[in-house]
Motif scaffolding. Structure first.
Motif, PDB file in Angstrom:
ATOM      1  N   SER A 110      -8.685   1.853 -24.141  1.00 30.43           N
ATOM      2  CA  SER A 110      -9.090   0.278 -24.307  1.00 30.43           C
ATOM      3  C   SER A 110      -7.797  -0.086 -25.269  1.00 30.43           C
ATOM      4  O   SER A 110      -7.103   0.691 -25.990  1.00 30.43           O
ATOM      5  CB  SER A 110     -10.107   0.427 -25.055  1.00 30.43           C
ATOM      6  OG  SER A 110     -10.546   0.900 -26.228  1.00 30.43           O
ATOM      7  N   ALA A 111      -7.782  -1.372 -25.340  1.00 31.74           N
ATOM      8  CA  ALA A 111      -6.683  -2.047 -26.113  1.00 31.74           C
ATOM      9  C   ALA A 111      -6.771  -1.648 -27.622  1.00 31.74           C
ATOM     10  O   ALA A 111      -5.699  -1.401 -28.399  1.00 31.74           O
ATOM     11  CB  ALA A 111      -6.708  -3.629 -25.945  1.00 31.74           C
ATOM     12  N   ASP A 112      -8.460  -1.499 -27.880  1.00 28.40           N
ATOM     13  CA  ASP A 112      -8.455  -1.335 -29.790  1.00 28.40           C
ATOM     14  C   ASP A 112      -8.004   0.162 -29.672  1.00 28.40           C
ATOM     15  O   ASP A 112      -7.658   0.765 -30.888  1.00 28.40           O
ATOM     16  CB  ASP A 112      -9.952  -1.245 -29.603  1.00 28.40           C
ATOM     17  CG  ASP A 112     -10.513  -2.858 -29.943  1.00 28.40           C
ATOM     18  OD1 ASP A 112      -9.713  -3.745 -30.228  1.00 28.40           O
ATOM     19  OD2 ASP A 112     -11.800  -3.055 -29.795  1.00 28.40           O
ATOM     20  N   GLU A 113      -8.348   1.151 -28.784  1.00 30.13           N
ATOM     21  CA  GLU A 113      -7.838   2.623 -29.083  1.00 30.13           C
ATOM     22  C   GLU A 113      -6.309   2.718 -29.017  1.00 30.13           C
ATOM     23  O   GLU A 113      -5.589   3.529 -29.780  1.00 30.13           O
ATOM     24  CB  GLU A 113      -8.388   3.397 -27.712  1.00 30.13           C
ATOM     25  CG  GLU A 113      -9.889   3.718 -27.703  1.00 30.13           C
ATOM     26  CD  GLU A 113     -10.333   4.334 -26.564  1.00 30.13           C
ATOM     27  OE1 GLU A 113     -11.408   4.836 -26.504  1.00 30.13           O
ATOM     28  OE2 GLU A 113      -9.661   4.185 -25.389  1.00 30.13           O
ATOM     29  N   ARG A 114      -5.681   1.877 -28.125  1.00 29.92           N
ATOM     30  CA  ARG A 114      -4.005   1.863 -28.140  1.00 29.92           C
ATOM     31  C   ARG A 114      -3.650   1.369 -29.619  1.00 29.92           C
ATOM     32  O   ARG A 114      -2.569   1.711 -30.272  1.00 29.92           O
ATOM     33  CB  ARG A 114      -3.494   1.178 -27.099  1.00 29.92           C
ATOM     34  CG  ARG A 114      -3.813   1.752 -25.764  1.00 29.92           C
ATOM     35  CD  ARG A 114      -2.804   1.275 -24.642  1.00 29.92           C
ATOM     36  NE  ARG A 114      -3.063  -0.129 -24.512  1.00 29.92           N
ATOM     37  CZ  ARG A 114      -4.089  -0.801 -23.575  1.00 29.92           C
ATOM     38  NH1 ARG A 114      -4.834   0.242 -22.774  1.00 29.92           N
ATOM     39  NH2 ARG A 114      -4.248  -2.003 -23.369  1.00 29.92           N
ATOM     40  N   ARG A 115      -4.313   0.232 -29.976  1.00 28.86           N
ATOM     41  CA  ARG A 115      -3.860  -0.151 -31.451  1.00 28.86           C
ATOM     42  C   ARG A 115      -4.245   0.770 -32.617  1.00 28.86           C
ATOM     43  O   ARG A 115      -3.517   0.722 -33.480  1.00 28.86           O
ATOM     44  CB  ARG A 115      -4.645  -1.548 -31.661  1.00 28.86           C
ATOM     45  CG  ARG A 115      -4.202  -2.865 -30.803  1.00 28.86           C
ATOM     46  CD  ARG A 115      -4.741  -4.118 -31.622  1.00 28.86           C
ATOM     47  NE  ARG A 115      -6.205  -4.169 -31.036  1.00 28.86           N
ATOM     48  CZ  ARG A 115      -6.554  -4.876 -30.123  1.00 28.86           C
ATOM     49  NH1 ARG A 115      -5.538  -5.343 -29.117  1.00 28.86           N
ATOM     50  NH2 ARG A 115      -7.943  -4.870 -29.748  1.00 28.86           N
ATOM     51  N   ARG A 116      -5.341   1.430 -32.264  1.00 26.35           N
ATOM     52  CA  ARG A 116      -5.757   2.371 -33.437  1.00 26.35           C
ATOM     53  C   ARG A 116      -4.668   3.601 -33.515  1.00 26.35           C
ATOM     54  O   ARG A 116      -4.099   3.929 -34.583  1.00 26.35           O
ATOM     55  CB  ARG A 116      -7.180   2.745 -33.148  1.00 26.35           C
ATOM     56  CG  ARG A 116      -7.628   3.694 -34.206  1.00 26.35           C
ATOM     57  CD  ARG A 116      -9.012   4.314 -33.884  1.00 26.35           C
ATOM     58  NE  ARG A 116      -9.947   3.220 -33.511  1.00 26.35           N
ATOM     59  CZ  ARG A 116     -10.309   3.038 -32.317  1.00 26.35           C
ATOM     60  NH1 ARG A 116     -10.242   4.115 -31.315  1.00 26.35           N
ATOM     61  NH2 ARG A 116     -11.083   2.149 -32.174  1.00 26.35           N
ATOM     62  N   ARG A 117      -3.959   3.847 -32.304  1.00 27.79           N
ATOM     63  CA  ARG A 117      -3.307   5.124 -32.193  1.00 27.79           C
ATOM     64  C   ARG A 117      -1.912   4.750 -32.852  1.00 27.79           C
ATOM     65  O   ARG A 117      -1.300   5.280 -33.690  1.00 27.79           O
ATOM     66  CB  ARG A 117      -2.989   5.450 -30.799  1.00 27.79           C
ATOM     67  CG  ARG A 117      -1.861   6.457 -30.453  1.00 27.79           C
ATOM     68  CD  ARG A 117      -2.447   7.781 -31.212  1.00 27.79           C
ATOM     69  NE  ARG A 117      -1.305   9.022 -31.024  1.00 27.79           N
ATOM     70  CZ  ARG A 117      -1.084   9.918 -31.689  1.00 27.79           C
ATOM     71  NH1 ARG A 117      -1.648  10.187 -32.717  1.00 27.79           N
ATOM     72  NH2 ARG A 117      -0.294  11.028 -31.407  1.00 27.79           N
ATOM     73  N   ARG A 119      -1.385   2.097 -35.115  1.00 30.46           N
ATOM     74  CA  ARG A 119      -1.704   1.787 -36.503  1.00 30.46           C
ATOM     75  C   ARG A 119      -1.647   3.448 -37.262  1.00 30.46           C
ATOM     76  O   ARG A 119      -1.036   3.506 -38.304  1.00 30.46           O
ATOM     77  CB  ARG A 119      -3.023   1.542 -36.790  1.00 30.46           C
ATOM     78  CG  ARG A 119      -3.171   1.104 -38.187  1.00 30.46           C
ATOM     79  CD  ARG A 119      -4.333   0.150 -38.350  1.00 30.46           C
ATOM     80  NE  ARG A 119      -5.538   0.384 -37.834  1.00 30.46           N
ATOM     81  CZ  ARG A 119      -6.203  -0.099 -36.742  1.00 30.46           C
ATOM     82  NH1 ARG A 119      -5.513  -1.136 -36.014  1.00 30.46           N
ATOM     83  NH2 ARG A 119      -7.402   0.594 -36.163  1.00 30.46           N
ATOM     84  N   GLU A 120      -2.080   4.291 -36.702  1.00 26.41           N
ATOM     85  CA  GLU A 120      -2.307   5.819 -37.141  1.00 26.41           C
ATOM     86  C   GLU A 120      -0.773   6.370 -37.251  1.00 26.41           C
ATOM     87  O   GLU A 120      -0.318   6.923 -38.310  1.00 26.41           O
ATOM     88  CB  GLU A 120      -3.043   6.923 -36.180  1.00 26.41           C
ATOM     89  CG  GLU A 120      -3.012   8.208 -36.349  1.00 26.41           C
ATOM     90  CD  GLU A 120      -3.617   8.983 -35.386  1.00 26.41           C
ATOM     91  OE1 GLU A 120      -2.816  10.167 -35.020  1.00 26.41           O
ATOM     92  OE2 GLU A 120      -4.664   8.402 -34.803  1.00 26.41           O
TER      93      GLU A 120
END
Length: 362
Positions: A110-117, A119-120
């Motif tokens: 998901s877009a949220d998962e990609r943004r989280r990665r 950011r990490e």
């Protein structure tokens, strides 16, 4: 080894043949440095491992996966191999921000998962405050961290770096070298890194693969190879300061007595050593003092005359005549305390384990 990268292959070009041969753990962190002079085939080996070049012979195995097999016609793409690659010039996209560059390789989820990665990774490489900047707004060290973060974004099985500090000037390389070591240690991914720079190999590498003229000459732990090169060519490549001819006079209780020029040295005897040898001594293993005696554990105490003293950073280079040419590296305060100058007489101390003997083949 089931959990290892094992590569044995041959790549031919017009007038040149490159033979890759290496083995590295496929799990956890560990940096293997492909080391040797420019043009010896290091980058070709790296590109074959990445799937950017196709060898004519051999195999590349990563754990249970076959990445390349010339006989069976197997040649996986870089994407299928799951490798991350950092190029010499970093190859960042100038029109994308730092966050955009790091997230470029992410697919699926998901877009949220990609943004989280993203950011990490920005947090791990201390790039959060630069997320919306473009590459031209970053320093060389910051650009390198962006390239590393992008290469790691898709969680590769193997990280490949081709001369990662060559795009930086000398002052910046020294600063970024330590940062890169810390970054690689935090990756928890096996790393293969190409360099021809001795300091980079020593600082960054856990193991070393020395190449010359398209072939692997020696591989093993970094310090073992720098301290105990297998032959004269490896000694030349890793720049051992003192390599002179000698002759073994006797071997007793695991120690060899070696005639070198007008002097005799005691060395730890390798198996079945006899006759003519090359004697290898690193400059930093030579200790200088003005007075003889006082260091009972050192078997070799040579009376020597100072030939020249050259200032360097961080160590001074002292050329000696000890019955044979001998170079020592010492600190500036030590040089001043000893009042070293051409013509001065000193005692050069060298421990027996620091005298490495290389058999000469006749």
């Amino acid at each position: 080894m089931a959990d290892a990268l094992i590569a044995r292959f041959t790549k031919r070009f017009s007038g040149a043949t490159i033979r890759g041969e290496l083995q590295q753990s496929a799990r956890g962190h560990g940096v293997t440095v492909l080391f040797g002079p420019s043009g010896c085939g290091k980058t070709t080996v790296l590109r074959c491992l990445a799937g950017l070049e196709t060898p004519e012979e051999g195999t590349i195995q990563f754990g249970d996966e076959t990445w390349f097999d010339a006989t069976r016609g197997v040649q996986l793409t870089p994407q299928q191999r799951g490798v991350g690659f950092v190029f010499q010039d970093y190859a960042l996209f100038p029109h994308l921000t730092v966050a955009g560059n790091v997230g470029y390789a992410l697919r699926g989820g998901s877009a949220d998962e990609r943004r989280r990665r993203v950011r990490e990774l920005l947090e791990r490489f201390e790039l959060t405050t630069h997320a919306q900047k473009h590459p031209r707004e970053l320093s060389g060290g910051q650009q390198q961290r962006v390239a590393l973060a992008r290469a790691l974004a898709a969680r590769p099985k193997l990280l490949l770096l081709d001369e990662p500090l060559s795009a930086l000037d000398a002052a910046m390389r020294e600063q970024v070298r330590g940062e890169l070591r810390q970054s690689l240690a935090a990756c928890d991914v096996p790393v293969l890194l190409v360099t021809h720079d001795r300091e980079e190999a020593l600082v960054l590498g856990d193991s070393l693969v020395v190449m010359s003229e398209g072939a692997v000459r020696q591989s093993g732990p970094v310090l073992e190879i720098f301290n105990r090169p297998a032959d004269a060519e490896v000694a030349r490549i890793v720049r051992v300061e003192n390599v002179v001819r000698g002759r073994v006079l006797a071997v007793r209780d695991g120690l060899a007595t070696v005639e070198v020029g007008a002097a005799q040295l005691t060395a730890v005897a390798p198996p079945q050593v006899a006759g003519d040898v090359l004697v290898s001594i690193r400059g930093e293993d030579v200790i200088l003092q003005r007075e003889a005696g006082g260091v009972s554990s050192v078997r070799n105490a040579l009376t020597a005359r100072v030939v020249s003293v050259r200032a360097g950073s961080p160590l001074y280079s002292v050329e000696l005549d000890a019955g044979f040419p001998l170079r020592a590296f010492i600190t500036r305060p030590a040089c001043e305390d000893l009042k070293l100058a051409p013509g001065a007489t000193v005692t050069a101390l060298v421990k027996a384990p620091a005298v490495h003997l290389i058999a000469l083949n006749h």
